[in-house]
Scaffold this motif. Structure first.
Motif, PDB file in Angstrom:
ATOM      1  N   HIS A   1      16.915  34.536  41.045  1.00 29.58           N
ATOM      2  CA  HIS A   1      16.295  33.081  42.109  1.00 29.58           C
ATOM      3  C   HIS A   1      17.296  32.720  42.608  1.00 29.58           C
ATOM      4  N   ARG A   2      18.332  33.024  43.107  1.00 25.55           N
ATOM      5  CA  ARG A   2      19.460  32.499  43.792  1.00 25.55           C
ATOM      6  C   ARG A   2      20.507  31.647  43.147  1.00 25.55           C
ATOM      7  N   GLN A   3      19.991  31.538  41.785  1.00 27.38           N
ATOM      8  CA  GLN A   3      21.042  30.641  40.816  1.00 27.38           C
ATOM      9  C   GLN A   3      21.827  32.249  39.450  1.00 27.38           C
ATOM     10  N   ASN A   4      22.903  31.939  39.661  1.00 29.37           N
ATOM     11  CA  ASN A   4      23.797  32.923  38.514  1.00 29.37           C
ATOM     12  C   ASN A   4      24.949  31.543  38.219  1.00 29.37           C
ATOM     13  N   PHE A   5      25.245  32.092  36.907  1.00 34.02           N
ATOM     14  CA  PHE A   5      26.597  31.515  35.563  1.00 34.02           C
ATOM     15  C   PHE A   5      27.740  31.528  37.471  1.00 34.02           C
ATOM     16  N   SER A   6      28.720  31.944  38.020  1.00 33.26           N
ATOM     17  CA  SER A   6      29.193  31.465  38.640  1.00 33.26           C
ATOM     18  C   SER A   6      29.130  30.559  39.851  1.00 33.26           C
ATOM     19  N   GLN A   7      27.861  30.108  39.637  1.00 35.99           N
ATOM     20  CA  GLN A   7      27.293  28.204  40.581  1.00 35.99           C
ATOM     21  C   GLN A   7      27.791  27.261  39.539  1.00 35.99           C
ATOM     22  N   THR A   8      28.069  27.264  38.555  1.00 32.32           N
ATOM     23  CA  THR A   8      28.101  26.266  37.593  1.00 32.32           C
ATOM     24  C   THR A   8      29.105  26.009  36.374  1.00 32.32           C
ATOM     25  N   VAL A   9      29.841  27.217  36.345  1.00 28.95           N
ATOM     26  CA  VAL A   9      30.247  27.603  35.328  1.00 28.95           C
ATOM     27  C   VAL A   9      32.022  26.487  36.051  1.00 28.95           C
ATOM     28  N   ARG A  10      32.099  25.788  35.305  1.00 36.85           N
ATOM     29  CA  ARG A  10      33.530  25.380  35.359  1.00 36.85           C
ATOM     30  C   ARG A  10      34.881  26.210  34.838  1.00 36.85           C
ATOM     31  N   SER A  11      34.817  26.236  33.305  1.00 28.07           N
ATOM     32  CA  SER A  11      36.060  26.744  33.169  1.00 28.07           C
ATOM     33  C   SER A  11      34.525  28.084  31.738  1.00 28.07           C
ATOM     34  N   VAL A  12      36.435  28.699  31.426  1.00 25.79           N
ATOM     35  CA  VAL A  12      35.188  29.695  29.621  1.00 25.79           C
ATOM     36  C   VAL A  12      36.633  29.443  28.908  1.00 25.79           C
ATOM     37  N   GLU A  13      36.045  29.133  27.866  1.00 29.24           N
ATOM     38  CA  GLU A  13      37.205  29.503  26.819  1.00 29.24           C
ATOM     39  C   GLU A  13      37.147  30.931  25.953  1.00 29.24           C
ATOM     40  N   ILE A  14      37.818  31.957  25.602  1.00 25.71           N
ATOM     41  CA  ILE A  14      37.887  33.464  25.419  1.00 25.71           C
ATOM     42  C   ILE A  14      38.396  33.554  24.408  1.00 25.71           C
ATOM     43  N   VAL A  15      38.757  34.444  23.598  1.00 26.28           N
ATOM     44  CA  VAL A  15      39.644  35.056  22.656  1.00 26.28           C
ATOM     45  C   VAL A  15      40.034  35.650  23.494  1.00 26.28           C
ATOM     46  N   ASP A  16      41.498  36.463  23.364  1.00 22.90           N
ATOM     47  CA  ASP A  16      41.550  37.476  24.044  1.00 22.90           C
ATOM     48  C   ASP A  16      41.704  38.527  23.034  1.00 22.90           C
ATOM     49  N   SER A  17      41.990  40.001  23.372  1.00 22.88           N
ATOM     50  CA  SER A  17      42.565  40.797  22.618  1.00 22.88           C
ATOM     51  C   SER A  17      44.475  40.821  22.546  1.00 22.88           C
ATOM     52  N   ASP A  18      44.828  39.844  22.393  1.00 22.61           N
ATOM     53  CA  ASP A  18      45.921  39.106  21.248  1.00 22.61           C
ATOM     54  C   ASP A  18      45.472  38.312  20.952  1.00 22.61           C
ATOM     55  N   TRP A  19      44.155  38.296  20.431  1.00 24.72           N
ATOM     56  CA  TRP A  19      43.504  36.982  19.673  1.00 24.72           C
ATOM     57  C   TRP A  19      44.687  35.558  19.123  1.00 24.72           C
ATOM     58  N   LYS A  20      44.107  35.490  21.221  1.00 19.63           N
ATOM     59  CA  LYS A  20      44.991  34.420  21.610  1.00 19.63           C
ATOM     60  C   LYS A  20      43.445  33.728  22.475  1.00 19.63           C
ATOM     61  N   VAL A  21      43.464  32.606  22.051  1.00 20.48           N
ATOM     62  CA  VAL A  21      42.381  31.350  22.799  1.00 20.48           C
ATOM     63  C   VAL A  21      42.827  30.932  24.224  1.00 20.48           C
ATOM     64  N   ARG A  22      42.310  31.221  24.843  1.00 18.09           N
ATOM     65  CA  ARG A  22      42.675  31.154  26.077  1.00 18.09           C
ATOM     66  C   ARG A  22      41.422  30.315  26.941  1.00 18.09           C
ATOM     67  N   THR A  23      41.729  29.304  27.726  1.00 21.97           N
ATOM     68  CA  THR A  23      40.824  28.859  28.268  1.00 21.97           C
ATOM     69  C   THR A  23      40.761  29.134  30.356  1.00 21.97           C
ATOM     70  N   ILE A  24      40.134  29.869  30.584  1.00 20.65           N
ATOM     71  CA  ILE A  24      39.828  30.371  32.201  1.00 20.65           C
ATOM     72  C   ILE A  24      38.585  29.378  33.467  1.00 20.65           C
ATOM     73  N   ALA A  25      40.255  29.771  34.397  1.00 17.19           N
ATOM     74  CA  ALA A  25      39.381  28.586  35.422  1.00 17.19           C
ATOM     75  C   ALA A  25      37.937  29.114  35.856  1.00 17.19           C
ATOM     76  N   GLY A  26      37.064  28.765  35.999  1.00 19.36           N
ATOM     77  CA  GLY A  26      35.936  29.282  37.071  1.00 19.36           C
ATOM     78  C   GLY A  26      35.890  29.889  38.376  1.00 19.36           C
ATOM     79  N   SER A  27      37.360  29.643  38.900  1.00 21.07           N
ATOM     80  CA  SER A  27      37.700  29.758  39.761  1.00 21.07           C
ATOM     81  C   SER A  27      38.639  31.441  40.191  1.00 21.07           C
ATOM     82  N   GLU A  28      39.464  31.433  38.726  1.00 24.90           N
ATOM     83  CA  GLU A  28      40.270  32.296  38.390  1.00 24.90           C
ATOM     84  C   GLU A  28      39.339  33.561  37.951  1.00 24.90           C
TER      85      GLU A  28
END
Ligand SMILES: Cc1cc2nc3c(=O)[nH]c(=O)nc-3n(C[C@H](O)[C@H](O)[C@H](O)COP(=O)(O)OP(=O)(O)OC[C@H]3O[C@@H](n4cnc5c(N)ncnc54)[C@H](O)[C@@H]3O)c2cc1C
Length: 308
Positions: free
Chosen positions: A144-171
């Motif tokens: 209904h015209r809302q999705n995660f991209s509209q409100t997510v400011r940043s995301v914490e991930i563990v990448d394939s090199d097991w590094k914890v990184r924060t990615i900005a929503g804009s990236e």
């Protein structure tokens, strides 16, 4: 693998189980066993597991509530990291009252409900999306015209090199039902909401929930929409095309195109992944033959179905 995973389990706050039927962990109630299933309780647990899998050359796979996956009948010959309970913390007002952080295991409907009650808007219409925050980010879930991209400011991930990184929503490479996040496990997300009257938000929730209740087969195991809607001006939705091809009720084994919503394939009871896959193939063929449209999958195939 069992011995070394048992050693790993001693270093985790979460749990490790072996030979686990994934049907228990999917809304389709379909799927063969995972060699191991880890339920992490922290980002550090996720780091440990990915490091272990990398060292031991064992494939790993993130799973949330399993509400957008079709797991093969053969299952998954690796470690499934089930991000749900244990990583379902919520922190309010982390940078001003409208900015909240959620563990990736928080159920999306819970986040929608709690934030709406707090007078925060932006995610309330996702009340009927039965996944987690992690799965919602990865899929850029929406309704209904809302999705995660509209409100997510940043995301914490563990990448394939097991590094914890924060990615900005804009990236993040947000697209319709995709974020481009692959080969990484989402462990948390920070949201920036708008302000609205909680009563107005409650009415918005009720209206959309009622619409959903009438139009979707809530009582039958499924994965929501199986196909992406074709994009472009004037395109019919996948459901309209499937309906127009006369496929409502089309059935193989115990898998059937829903009579209620043509973009849903439901498990009538005891369906296998092969049954669902055969319905998918039949639908694709008939829609291509009838309308020249190649339907693309929204549901993610896991296990040997990936190669199918
Ligand atoms: C009845 C019903 C209605 C639905 N309605 C909608 C709707 O309106 N809109 C909509 O967009 N979707 C809908 N869905 C689909 C689904 O609920 C969403 O895509 C949801 O966001 C998936 O979240 P999940 O936690 O269940 O992810 P899963 O199904 O567990 O996983 C989906 C994908 O994300 C990956 N993944 C999951 N968690 C993580 C993580 N923490 N880190 C990295 N990768 C991860 C998985 O590997 C997989 O590739 C519906 C499903 C059902 C059953």
């Amino acid at each position: 693998m069992v011995d070394s995973l048992q050693k790993l389990a001693l270093r985790l706050r979460g749990t490790v189980e072996f030979d686990v039927p994934l049907a228990r962990y999917t809304t389709y109630r379909i799927g063969g066993p995972a060699a191991a299933l880890v339920i992490p309780e922290s980002t550090e647990d996720v780091v440990e597991v990915l490091k272990f899998c990398n060292d031991a050359a064992i494939p790993s796979l993130a799973l949330g509530h399993g509400s957008n996956v079709l797991v093969s009948d053969a299952g998954f010959a690796g470690v499934v990291v089930r991000v749900g309970k244990g990583m379902d913390w919520l922190e309010e007002g982390v940078d001003g009252p409208e900015v909240w952080q959620a563990g990736a295991g928080v159920p999306t409907p819970r986040l929608a409900r709690i934030t709406a009650r707090a007078g925060l808007s932006g995610i309330q219409r996702l009340i009927g999306v039965p996944g987690t925050v992690g799965g919602g980010v990865v899929m850029n879930a929406g309704a209904h015209r809302q999705n995660f991209s509209q409100t997510v400011r940043s995301v914490e991930i563990v990448d394939s090199d097991w590094k914890v990184r924060t990615i900005a929503g804009s990236e993040i490479q947000w697209r319709y039902r995709s974020s481009g996040i692959e080969n990484a496990i989402v462990t948390a997300a920070t949201f920036e909401f708008g302000r609205a009257d909680p009563n107005v938000l409650e009415r918005d929730i009720q209206r959309h929930f009622e619409w959903r209740r009438k139009g979707t087969p809530f009582d039958e195991p499924c994965c929501g929409s199986v196909f992406l809607n074709p994009q472009g001006a004037g395109q019919h939705s996948a459901g309209q095309l499937i309906d127009a091809a006369g496929l409502k009720g089309f059935r193989v084994g115990a898998a059937q195109v829903s009579q209620k919503h043509a973009n849903y394939i439901v498990n009538l009871g005891g369906a296998t992944a092969s049954d669902v896959k055969a319905v998918i193939d039949g639908v694709r063929e008939r829609v291509l033959a009838g309308f020249g449209v190649e339907l693309q999958l929204e549901v993610r195939l896991i296990g040997d179905e990936e190669q199918a």
